[in-house]
Design an enzyme around this catalytic site. Structure first.
Site, PDB file in Angstrom:
ATOM      1  N   SER A  79      46.043  48.405  60.938  1.00  0.00           N
ATOM      2  CA  SER A  79      46.230  48.162  62.368  1.00  0.00           C
ATOM      3  C   SER A  79      46.092  49.463  63.166  1.00  0.00           C
ATOM      4  O   SER A  79      45.035  50.081  63.153  1.00  0.00           O
ATOM      5  CB  SER A  79      47.588  47.477  62.597  1.00  0.00           C
ATOM      6  OG  SER A  79      47.691  46.966  63.903  1.00  0.00           O
ATOM      7  N   ASP A 102      43.575  36.223  62.935  1.00  0.00           N
ATOM      8  CA  ASP A 102      44.460  37.293  63.411  1.00  0.00           C
ATOM      9  C   ASP A 102      44.754  37.075  64.890  1.00  0.00           C
ATOM     10  O   ASP A 102      43.856  37.139  65.732  1.00  0.00           O
ATOM     11  CB  ASP A 102      43.782  38.653  63.194  1.00  0.00           C
ATOM     12  CG  ASP A 102      44.722  39.832  63.413  1.00  0.00           C
ATOM     13  OD1 ASP A 102      45.658  39.700  64.220  1.00  0.00           O
ATOM     14  OD2 ASP A 102      44.506  40.883  62.781  1.00  0.00           O
ATOM     15  N   HIS A 156      47.144  38.844  60.678  1.00  0.00           N
ATOM     16  CA  HIS A 156      47.275  40.296  60.826  1.00  0.00           C
ATOM     17  C   HIS A 156      48.091  40.833  59.661  1.00  0.00           C
ATOM     18  O   HIS A 156      49.316  40.981  59.745  1.00  0.00           O
ATOM     19  CB  HIS A 156      47.957  40.597  62.160  1.00  0.00           C
ATOM     20  CG  HIS A 156      47.845  42.022  62.589  1.00  0.00           C
ATOM     21  ND1 HIS A 156      46.644  42.595  62.952  1.00  0.00           N
ATOM     22  CD2 HIS A 156      48.776  43.000  62.731  1.00  0.00           C
ATOM     23  CE1 HIS A 156      46.846  43.849  63.299  1.00  0.00           C
ATOM     24  NE2 HIS A 156      48.123  44.129  63.162  1.00  0.00           N
TER      25      HIS A 156
END
Length: 204
Positions: free
Chosen positions: A93, A151, A178
């Site tokens: 991320s 996601d 995610h």
């Protein structure tokens, strides 16, 4: 001569290094025999007590403006100087954004020469919306990209934009969200990628 790879691990938004290690435990187990993992925590600290966590940045609600990245990047550059070199950088991320920025800076020659690594692993990596951080590529660095079509935090087309800035990316797309998934196809692909980098670097 065979040796273990030195992997720098960059956590996501509002996480700790320990949390990242737990979230990718199944993936790490596939390559732990040939990899030493080095967990980094951003200098931007929030929370208190057991709720302490670390961030690379503060963002606007629509994710269009980052603040704080300069401090985190300077800290990473210092880390490379003091504890490098690293063979690879693995980011999740926002940590993947930092890895992407490092790879771009290394490719463009805008970072000190001691900031060097030989491959990147990026999970759920968003292409920055903030125009202050344009990443154009091409980045001639072996790279592994994994992202999910469902996601809800990072639209998968933005992760594809990240992969497209690399010259020859390995891309694994899954149906999850995610996360750093422990699905068998992802584990297999990651293992093959890391083993290939290990063989290449040990043969050099």
């Amino acid at each position: 001569m065979s040796r273990k790879l030195r992997m720098l691990m960059l956590h996501g938004h509002a996480q700790t290094g320990e949390e990242m290690g737990l979230k990718c435990g199944a993936l790490r187990s596939e390559v732990k025999k040939i990899t030493d993992f080095h967990y980094y925590e951003s200098p931007v600290r929030n929370g208190s007590g057991e709720q302490t966590y670390y961030e690379f940045e503060s963002v606007t609600e629509d994710l269009s403006k980052y603040t704080g990245i300069e401090k985190a990047m300077a800290n990473l550059v210092q880390l490379f100087e003091e504890e490098g070199p690293f063979d690879g950088v693995w980011g999740f991320s926002m940590g993947a954004v930092m890895a992407h920025l490092l790879a771009e800076g290394m490719a463009k020659g805008t970072l000190p020469p001691y900031v060097t690594f030989s491959f990147a692993i990026l999970f759920s990596a968003p292409y920055p919306k903030d125009p202050s951080y344009p990443i154009t590529g091409p980045i001639p660095l072996p790279s592994f990209h994994c992202y999910g079509t469902t996601d809800a935090i990072i639209p998968h087309h933005r992760s594809k934009m990240v992969a497209d800035t690399f010259v020859d990316p390995t891309v694994i797309v899954h149906e999850g969200g995610h996360l750093m998934p422990s699905f068998a196809p992802v584990r297999k692909a990651l293992k093959a990628f890391v083993r290939a980098q290990h063989e290449r670097l040990c043969a050099a």
